[in-house]
Write an enzyme that holds these catalytic residues in place. Structure first.
Site, PDB file in Angstrom:
ATOM      1  N   ASP A   1      -7.107 103.509  78.341  1.00  0.00           N
ATOM      2  CA  ASP A   1      -8.399 103.326  78.977  1.00  0.00           C
ATOM      3  C   ASP A   1      -8.148 102.587  80.297  1.00  0.00           C
ATOM      4  O   ASP A   1      -7.104 101.953  80.466  1.00  0.00           O
ATOM      5  CB  ASP A   1      -9.291 102.498  78.045  1.00  0.00           C
ATOM      6  CG  ASP A   1     -10.619 102.129  78.682  1.00  0.00           C
ATOM      7  OD1 ASP A   1     -11.197 102.988  79.355  1.00  0.00           O
ATOM      8  OD2 ASP A   1     -11.059 100.984  78.504  1.00  0.00           O
TER       9      ASP A   1
ATOM     10  N   PHE B   1     -31.610 103.784  83.712  1.00  0.00           N
ATOM     11  CA  PHE B   1     -30.365 104.515  83.987  1.00  0.00           C
ATOM     12  C   PHE B   1     -29.918 105.252  82.729  1.00  0.00           C
ATOM     13  O   PHE B   1     -30.073 104.773  81.609  1.00  0.00           O
ATOM     14  CB  PHE B   1     -29.276 103.527  84.410  1.00  0.00           C
ATOM     15  CG  PHE B   1     -27.935 104.178  84.615  1.00  0.00           C
ATOM     16  CD1 PHE B   1     -27.582 104.711  85.843  1.00  0.00           C
ATOM     17  CD2 PHE B   1     -27.023 104.265  83.571  1.00  0.00           C
ATOM     18  CE1 PHE B   1     -26.355 105.320  86.040  1.00  0.00           C
ATOM     19  CE2 PHE B   1     -25.795 104.874  83.747  1.00  0.00           C
ATOM     20  CZ  PHE B   1     -25.454 105.403  84.986  1.00  0.00           C
TER      21      PHE B   1
ATOM     22  N   THR C   1     -10.183 107.954  82.702  1.00  0.00           N
ATOM     23  CA  THR C   1     -11.193 107.230  83.456  1.00  0.00           C
ATOM     24  C   THR C   1     -12.271 108.201  83.921  1.00  0.00           C
ATOM     25  O   THR C   1     -12.020 109.404  84.066  1.00  0.00           O
ATOM     26  CB  THR C   1     -10.574 106.510  84.675  1.00  0.00           C
ATOM     27  OG1 THR C   1     -11.597 105.923  85.458  1.00  0.00           O
ATOM     28  CG2 THR C   1      -9.787 107.475  85.546  1.00  0.00           C
ATOM     29  N   GLY C   2     -13.449 107.675  84.163  1.00  0.00           N
ATOM     30  CA  GLY C   2     -14.554 108.502  84.665  1.00  0.00           C
ATOM     31  C   GLY C   2     -14.745 108.363  86.160  1.00  0.00           C
ATOM     32  O   GLY C   2     -15.777 108.756  86.689  1.00  0.00           O
TER      33      GLY C   2
ATOM     34  N   ASP D   1      -9.771  98.553  74.962  1.00  0.00           N
ATOM     35  CA  ASP D   1     -10.325  97.225  74.684  1.00  0.00           C
ATOM     36  C   ASP D   1     -11.752  97.241  74.170  1.00  0.00           C
ATOM     37  O   ASP D   1     -12.284  96.199  73.798  1.00  0.00           O
ATOM     38  CB  ASP D   1     -10.272  96.365  75.948  1.00  0.00           C
ATOM     39  CG  ASP D   1     -11.282  96.844  76.994  1.00  0.00           C
ATOM     40  OD1 ASP D   1     -11.396  98.072  77.177  1.00  0.00           O
ATOM     41  OD2 ASP D   1     -11.940  96.001  77.616  1.00  0.00           O
TER      42      ASP D   1
END
Length: 959
Positions: A285, A450, A588-589, A653
């Site tokens: 991550d 959001f 990752t985004g 994490d």
């Protein structure tokens, strides 16, 4: 839980039922999935921490339905009755459809009223809620999966070896029984007895020539028990002991202790120690794992002007990589920034330095009115909660994301301080265009929240002059298309700045606003409330559709850029792991450009690498994005594991990383700020990503080597022992007579050979930890499974058969006809068995001394102590009555010890048995050295600090 008449009493979670009304107090976990009825706040709101569900440390705002918001005390529930109709239990954490029927009226329920089990109530004295799902029906349990049972590849291969040895055992037994049957059938022919000592003419069924087939079957069963010592049952016990001790060493390693958080490494399972030395692919991550997950406002673009002088780690890496002038400017800029920081104390979340808009200087900028609107939007457009420190009076913020907290802090530091929120208003201290600080309150009308599909958030409010404003912030991919024609004055410059910020590894958001006329708002609000009140599975889509209608014709203000800094030591760690030949994936985004530049900053990407960019905007991909990181990461991990068939390690994490950690062969959880879900689902927990370097390259390599050597040696010593028994059976015509005393057989794997092999598994090192880190390519021995290949296993098995052959035939030939005592008597079975057993104990223990690379006092104690223990046992056991000691009665004191031949033969057999291995090892080390042996040469020659020689060794590839 509410009992009756408004009385609440403490209740166990397990006793809760659907429909029960419960009261949860501050800092307590919700015991089931609840619908919020009311809270200690007048507006019936509460703040919830969902760290255990999604890894987010930021608080979520929940609000009860208006119809139940007045139920503020226990007595309010004395006569309270209502009916809730809702969806069936499901695993979706972010959606909920239901309705509350009170009297004749029906009121909609949404995720805004849903309190999930394992969430924690924060900043709220108490709430009242009604239970809707309990136990296995709760969403958190619906999302949980059974933790997978993980076993290392070495253990699985070891099982196959045991199966093979069992097949050998059965094969030897079958061969022995066939030969025994043939011999028995031919024992008595024409009145002549071939094996007269067995008395085949007057015997039991076991030696009866007339029933040879039955005798063969009985012999087969006898042989199965006799050769059972080929099967190393005690190996499994020994390995478990060794792995527990190895785990203790990992836990106690001070080099993996994080002093700031007081967290050491923690091996939560000992099953996978050796697997740490065979990792081929790491899937990581990014946020919170490679980075600190602590966002800092560092730059912004307002009215087409870029502000902020800070230099990010990615910019440094980018400048160095391209050799741009920025690389020379970095020290000078950093010096200015550091000088400014000395003058002003550090503020968490704010790392912005630009005198043009700090300290009220923005009033002198050409577009001061735009800057004012920009900062006001930062201070208002959010769901953060202000908290006032009673001692200092300083305001801090609890926000739903670190980015949002950074925006509110930045607004405060630049003069627009958000200090109070109610359900209907938000209050600021702000500057007007004359430079005067004023207190203003804005009426909060609607919040358009959001979501991952909307990629933006808006608030609709009314200022003190009565104007209706929509303030919006979101991703550039959805914001620029919603700008009005007259609102794109700074669009081109802002896009350029966003690209620069993305190249610098920063996360960006676009800020825009519009004024709304009253008629438009009234029409919107009716549709919006109507969509919110619909009880349907399509409610969220309808709400989004209505929101879409008003989030248009926006006027661009600018863009923000926040930095999530890399953890200390991440680039060096990734570089070292890459040198070890480990493949590393970062999930990752981020935008493609941002991801590439972050890759260079953390040494994941390096100059000279060929970049292949694969991009897809297919509907399937978009659906996958909406499904959430947890599913996507786990799917990628599963894909890599199954397609490469190599050992994978996942590290993360947060709770959203749990699926990935459980899917990988090894899951490593980082005990960071996102809760303990990842740690609780992991196999090993560490405090920082950089500790992965030592965990794999040092402990992983050592554990792999130790376990591999231990298993090979264990099979070797059992084969030596088992084949001496088999050879004697051949010699004794497969009669089933055991060569050794019963207690000799029982104690072989328990006392006389057990401790040295445990010491090997716990203490042996081929090279020191310093050299493991200096020569990371050494790790390839584990990835390629050099030390536990089928060839190496077969070599150890051959060595065992060879040693057994030497021991047996030397002893038989030397003692068969030779006078052993002064009177000229030859040896009997008891002396032959004792002598041969002595040779076996000496050979297998001394073989250990040739195999060990790193001697400690403990190993010396165990090896030589095991041999001495054999003699002590022989004397003590032989001193017992013959009914107890049987064939061992005084065999050492009276027979073996006084005979010089016994000692001479032991020495001859020892040298002869170990000589082939010694010769092979000498040739192999001299002419065909393995990588760790070359490093041992460097160490022994004192050349470990010679750069040229070390470089030469590093270049030697195991491939």
């Amino acid at each position: 839980m509410h009992q009756s008449d408004g009385i609440f009493e403490p209740t166990k979670w397990m006793d809760l039922k659907v429909g029960d009304i419960v009261k949860v107090e501050k800092d307590e976990f919700f015991p089931a999935d609840l619908i919020l009825l009311s809270s200690s706040y007048e507006e019936a709101i509460c703040y919830v921490e969902t760290m255990n569900l999604d890894g987010e440390t930021n608080l979520k705002l929940k609000q009860a339905s208006d119809v139940t918001s007045s139920l503020h005390d226990d007595a309010s529930f004395q006569d309270f009755k209502a009916t809730i109709r809702c969806e069936d239990p499901n695993a979706n954490l972010y959606s909920f459809v239901g309705s509350l029927e009170l009297g004749d009226e029906q009121y909609p329920l949404s995720p805004q009223q849903l309190l999930l089990r394992d969430s924690k109530l924060r900043n709220t004295d108490y709430i009242f809620g009604v239970v809707i799902f309990t136990g296995r029906d709760t969403k958190v349990i619906q999302n949980s999966t059974e933790p997978p049972s993980k076993r290392s590849k070495i253990e699985k291969r070891m099982d196959n070896i045991v199966y093979f040895l069992f097949a050998v055992l059965v094969g030897l037994s079958i061969i022995g029984s066939i030969f025994f049957g043939i011999e028995t059938r031919e024992d008595l022919e024409n009145g002549k007895m071939r094996r007269w000592y067995l008395r085949p003419d007057d015997t039991t069924i076991y030696y009866n020539p007339k029933r040879a087939a039955v005798a063969a079957i009985l012999q087969f069963l006898t042989a199965l028990m006799l050769y059972s010592y080929l099967i190393p049952i005690s190996l499994y016990v020994s390995i478990e002991i060794v792995k527990v001790l190895q785990s203790i060493f990992i836990n106690q390693d001070l080099h993996m202790y994080h002093e700031e958080t007081d967290k050491p490494a923690h091996a939560r399972t000992s099953n996978l120690n050796e697997e740490l030395g065979q990792v081929d692919t790491i899937l990581s991550d990014k946020t919170g794992t490679l980075t600190c997950n602590s966002m800092e406002f560092i730059k912004c673009s307002i009215a087409g002007t870029s502000y902020g002088h800070g230099i990010t780690e990615v910019e440094r890496a980018l400048a160095w990589r391209k050799g741009s002038p920025l690389a020379r400017e970095v020290p000078e800029i950093n010096g200015q920034v550091e000088e400014f920081k000395k003058e002003k104390p550090l503020v968490k979340g704010f790392n912005f330095v630009d005198e043009r808009i700090m300290n009220g200087n923005w009033l002198n900028e050409p577009h001061g009115d735009v800057i004012q609107k920009f900062l006001r939007l930062l201070a208002i457009c959010h769901t953060a909660i202000p908290e006032v420190d009673e001692e200092t009076g300083r305001i801090s913020y609890e926000a739903e994301s670190p980015d949002e907290a950074a925006f509110v802090v930045a607004a405060r530091e630049l003069g627009f301080e958000f200090y109070e929120r109610t359900q209907t208003s938000i209050s600021l201290y702000e500057f007007d265009l004359s430079g005067k600080k004023v207190e203003r309150s804005y009426k909060l009308l609607n919040i358009l929240e959001f979501s991952s599909s909307r990629k933006r958030m808006s608030v609709i409010l009314q200022n003190e002059e009565g104007k209706l404003l929509l303030l919006c912030k979101g991703a550039d991919s959805v914001m620029f298309e919603r700008l009005a024609k007259n609102g794109q004055e700074f669009a081109e410059q802002t896009k350029e700045h966003i690209e620069e910020y993305a190249d610098a590894g920063l996360r960006t958001l676009v800020l825009a606003y519009r004024e709304i006329n009253e008629e438009e708002y009234v029409e919107f609000n009716e549709k919006f409330m109507e969509a919110k009140n619909i009880v349907s599975a399509d409610r969220e889509e309808m709400i989004e559709e209505v929101a879409e209608s008003i989030e248009r014709d926006l006027i661009l203000l600018g863009a923000t850029a926040v930095e999530d800094k890399l953890q200390n030591g991440v680039p060096e760690c990734i570089d070292k792991l890459a040198q070890a030949g480990i493949k590393i994936w970062v999930l990752t985004g981020d935008k493609m450009e941002t991801a590439i530049n972050i890759g260079f900053a953390c040494s994941l990407l390096r100059q000279g690498m060929k970049q292949i960019i694969i991009n897809s905007d297919t509907p399937e991909n978009k659906a996958l994005e909406k499904s959430g990181d947890k599913t996507t990461a786990a799917a990628v991990t599963r894909l890599v594991k199954t397609k490469t068939r190599s050992t994978t390690l996942a590290i993360g994490d947060g709770a959203n990383d749990v699926g990935m950690l459980q899917e990988a062969d090894i899951g490593v959880g980082i005990s960071g700020v996102e809760g303990m879900q990842a740690v609780m689902s992991s196999d090993i927990a560490i405090a920082q990503f950089r500790f992965l370097e030592r965990l794999l390259l040092v402990h992983g390599h050592w554990c792999y080597r130790r376990i591999s050597s231990m298993i090979c040696y264990f099979f070797y010593k059992n084969i030596v022992f088992g084949f001496t028994l088999f050879f004697y059976e051949i010699y004794a015509s497969f009669s089933g007579q055991a060569l050794y005393n019963d207690w000799f057989l029982s104690f072989y794997n328990v006392f006389f050979t057990a401790l040295p092999v445990i010491a090997l598994g716990v203490f042996d090192q081929d090279v020191s930890s310093r050299l493991c880190l200096k020569f990371p390519l050494l790790y390839q021995e584990g990835i390629q499974n050099v030390l536990f290949s089928w060839l190496r296993i077969a070599a150890w098995a051959f060595n065992g058969v060879l040693s057994a052959t030497v021991i047996f035939f030397f002893c038989i030939r030397a003692m068969q006809h030779q006078a052993f005592r002064k009177g000229g008597e030859v040896v009997g079975l008891e002396i032959l068995g004792t002598t041969m057993y002595t040779c076996v104990v000496w050979v297998v223990n001394c073989q250990m001394t040739l195999s060990i690379s790193y001697f400690t006092y403990i190993q010396h104690l165990f090896i030589w102590g095991s041999i001495i223990l054999w003699y002590i046992f022989l004397m003590a056991y032989g001193a017992m009555a013959p009914s107890i000691s049987t064939t061992a009665y005084k065999v050492f004191i009276e027979s073996c010890a006084p005979a010089g031949m016994y000692w001479l033969l032991t020495l001859l057999v020892l040298v002869s048995s170990l000589l082939p291995y010694f010769i092979y090892s000498a040739i192999q080390v001299r002419f065909f050295p393995s990588y760790h042996q070359m490093i041992q040469w460097i160490r022994s020659d004192g050349q470990s600090d010679d750069p040229e020689y070390c470089h030469m060794v590093r270049q030697r590839s195991l491939r």
